[in-house]
Design a protein around this motif. Structure first.
Motif, PDB file in Angstrom:
ATOM      1  N   GLN A  48       0.800  -1.214   0.000  1.00  9.34           N
ATOM      2  CA  GLN A  48       0.000   0.000   0.000  1.00  9.34           C
ATOM      3  C   GLN A  48       0.829   1.259   0.000  1.00  9.34           C
ATOM      4  OE1 GLN A  48      -2.807  -0.197   3.208  1.00  9.34           O
ATOM      5  NE2 GLN A  48      -4.435  -0.618   1.782  1.00  9.34           N
ATOM      6  N   GLN A  60       2.566   4.521  -6.639  1.00  9.25           N
ATOM      7  CA  GLN A  60       1.800   3.981  -7.739  1.00  9.25           C
ATOM      8  C   GLN A  60       2.099   4.799  -8.982  1.00  9.25           C
ATOM      9  OE1 GLN A  60      -2.307   2.817  -6.715  1.00  9.25           O
ATOM     10  NE2 GLN A  60      -1.911   3.817  -4.775  1.00  9.25           N
ATOM     11  N   ILE A  97     -12.156   8.591   0.851  1.00  3.99           N
ATOM     12  CA  ILE A  97     -10.805   8.266   1.324  1.00  3.99           C
ATOM     13  C   ILE A  97     -10.532   6.776   1.143  1.00  3.99           C
ATOM     14  CG2 ILE A  97      -9.253   8.240   3.319  1.00  3.99           C
ATOM     15  CD1 ILE A  97     -10.847  10.652   4.406  1.00  3.99           C
ATOM     16  N   ALA A 143      -9.965   6.059  -2.525  1.00  5.39           N
ATOM     17  CA  ALA A 143      -8.687   6.569  -3.030  1.00  5.39           C
ATOM     18  C   ALA A 143      -7.513   5.713  -2.592  1.00  5.39           C
ATOM     19  CB  ALA A 143      -8.487   8.012  -2.571  1.00  5.39           C
ATOM     20  N   TYR A 144      -7.529   5.267  -1.339  1.00  7.24           N
ATOM     21  CA  TYR A 144      -6.375   4.563  -0.779  1.00  7.24           C
ATOM     22  C   TYR A 144      -6.600   3.064  -0.601  1.00  7.24           C
ATOM     23  CZ  TYR A 144      -4.139   9.031  -0.014  1.00  7.24           C
ATOM     24  OH  TYR A 144      -3.554  10.251  -0.202  1.00  7.24           O
ATOM     25  N   ARG A 145      -7.699   2.545  -1.113  1.00  8.33           N
ATOM     26  CA  ARG A 145      -7.980   1.116  -1.051  1.00  8.33           C
ATOM     27  C   ARG A 145      -7.917   0.601   0.381  1.00  8.33           C
ATOM     28  NH1 ARG A 145      -5.770  -1.743  -6.386  1.00  8.33           N
ATOM     29  NH2 ARG A 145      -7.104  -3.307  -5.441  1.00  8.33           N
ATOM     30  N   LEU A 146      -8.640   1.259   1.263  1.00  6.90           N
ATOM     31  CA  LEU A 146      -8.605   0.886   2.671  1.00  6.90           C
ATOM     32  C   LEU A 146      -9.428  -0.365   2.929  1.00  6.90           C
ATOM     33  CD1 LEU A 146      -8.989   4.308   4.517  1.00  6.90           C
ATOM     34  CD2 LEU A 146      -6.918   3.218   3.618  1.00  6.90           C
ATOM     35  N   GLN A 204      -8.716  -0.680   8.321  1.00  6.59           N
ATOM     36  CA  GLN A 204      -8.068   0.618   8.155  1.00  6.59           C
ATOM     37  C   GLN A 204      -9.101   1.735   8.128  1.00  6.59           C
ATOM     38  OE1 GLN A 204      -6.012  -0.480   4.550  1.00  6.59           O
ATOM     39  NE2 GLN A 204      -4.042  -0.503   5.591  1.00  6.59           N
ATOM     40  N   ARG A 210      -8.521   6.238  -8.659  1.00  9.56           N
ATOM     41  CA  ARG A 210      -8.046   6.267  -7.269  1.00  9.56           C
ATOM     42  C   ARG A 210      -6.941   7.311  -7.102  1.00  9.56           C
ATOM     43  NH1 ARG A 210     -10.241   1.768  -4.733  1.00  9.56           N
ATOM     44  NH2 ARG A 210     -10.524  -0.105  -6.007  1.00  9.56           N
ATOM     45  N   GLN A 224      -6.927  10.737  -4.827  1.00  8.97           N
ATOM     46  CA  GLN A 224      -5.902  11.088  -3.843  1.00  8.97           C
ATOM     47  C   GLN A 224      -5.483  12.547  -4.019  1.00  8.97           C
ATOM     48  OE1 GLN A 224      -2.545   8.414  -3.766  1.00  8.97           O
ATOM     49  NE2 GLN A 224      -3.852   6.586  -3.753  1.00  8.97           N
ATOM     50  N   TYR A 228       1.990   5.644   6.057  1.00  8.98           N
ATOM     51  CA  TYR A 228       1.876   4.243   6.446  1.00  8.98           C
ATOM     52  C   TYR A 228       2.973   3.893   7.439  1.00  8.98           C
ATOM     53  CZ  TYR A 228      -0.980   3.824   2.189  1.00  8.98           C
ATOM     54  OH  TYR A 228      -1.932   3.985   1.216  1.00  8.98           O
ATOM     55  N   PHE A 280      -2.461   2.498   8.366  1.00  9.52           N
ATOM     56  CA  PHE A 280      -2.729   3.736   7.645  1.00  9.52           C
ATOM     57  C   PHE A 280      -3.059   4.833   8.643  1.00  9.52           C
ATOM     58  CE2 PHE A 280      -5.604   6.629   5.397  1.00  9.52           C
ATOM     59  CZ  PHE A 280      -4.968   6.806   4.174  1.00  9.52           C
TER      60      PHE A 280
END
Length: 319
Positions: free
Chosen positions: A27, A31, A91, A94-97, A101, A133, A137, A150, A308
């Protein structure tokens, strides 16, 4: 062993299967934005234009891009449209929680689970989900001054191991390097009409490379599958499915990628966005299905997990 991860999850509307998960890469790793869509500004992928407005109505929420952590295809012609959506959902998208998380973010900034917003944004080209995504962000950083980081810490977790050494369940198999489905798919042009929810005669997805949400056999169940997916990715994306209260890691020892199909009893946190919750009490729960269908069991251990943290967030700046 399993609990319904209530905390604040029920209050923020679950994301599909909550799967839910880490990206294919770690994570915290950078990217790389694709150049085919979106606007690249100082190394960040951004929307061409975006409008953010708080919504205080009682209207139902809607989004034209599936917010779940799966990687299914999306084609919106460059339009991102969300109405009356809680900030935490943006959120998380965007951050693939994971659900775990997500709950942590709400504990750090409770108002993100209450304040709802309309976001309409346009991007060049026809972005994929990963590009949306990245653009989200950038938007969150610009409009909400969101800053995150992180940290890897030792935490209680579940290790996924084979229930019987050397034996896979009936709905899990090692992926063939010469799989004709994936070979044919690699030669198809984008938008060629492949059904992302299609399955082969053995019940495995016909779309390759990504965990996917599949159509359940009956109402009240959740079903997911993947073809040519690593077990590490599977463990990450199923973390926090609504019954798992800690991170999951792969310790099956399986080499190479796998094909799988998994179906279990739906719980509240698995309900799709805006969907009515129902459960099939005759179905196996997640842990039972994991063992029965994939031949994998969950073992309590302690180990490293990537957490996170929100460093800063503000109410949005004017458009």
């Amino acid at each position: 062993m399993l609990v319904v991860a209530q905390m604040v999850i029920a209050a923020v509307t679950a994301f599909g299967q909550g799967n839910a998960a880490l990206p294919a890469q770690p994570q915290g790793a950078a990217q790389q934005p694709a150049a085919a869509a979106g606007k690249l500004v100082e190394g960040r992928l951004e929307f061409e234009v975006a409008s953010v407005r708080q919504n205080k109505s009682n209207d139902d929420g809607s989004m034209n891009v599936d917010p779940t952590l799966t990687d299914g295809p999306v084609s919106t012609g460059g339009l991102y449209l969300a109405r009356n959506i809680k900030l935490i959902q943006f959120i998380a998208f965007a951050y693939r929680l994971t659900q775990i998380q997500l709950a942590s973010v709400v504990s750090q900034a409770p108002w993100v689970a209450d304040d709802r917003f309309d976001i309409e944004a346009r991007a060049a080209g026809d972005p994929g989900k990963a590009q949306y995504r990245l653009m989200m962000q950038s938007l969150l950083a610009d409009r909400f001054k969101l800053a995150v980081h992180y940290e890897t810490r030792q935490v209680p977790l579940y290790a996924l191991v084979l229930a019987r050494p050397g034996k896979l369940g009936p709905q899990l198999r090692l992926h063939r390097a010469d799989d004709p489905v994936c070979t044919a798919q690699a030669t198809q042009a984008p938008g060629s009409g492949l059904d992302p929810e299609g399955v082969d005669t053995e019940g495995f997805p016909t779309a390759c490379g990504s965990p996917l949400r599949l159509k359940a056999s009956v109402p009240g169940r959740m079903k997911v599958g993947g073809r040519d997916v690593s077990m590490a990715r599977f463990a990450a994306i199923e973390t926090g499915v609504g019954q798992v209260d800690r991170p999951m890691i792969d310790q099956t020892g399986l080499q190479g990628n796998v094909d799988y199909s998994l179906e279990w009893r739906q719980v509240q946190a698995n309900a799709g966005f805006g969907a009515k919750f129902e459960a099939d009490d005759s179905a196996l729960n997640f842990e039972e299905a994991l063992k029965d269908q994939l031949g994998i069991k969950m073992v309590s251990r302690k180990g490293p997990a990537e957490l996170f943290f929100v460093d800063h967030i503000e109410h949005p700046s004017p458009n």
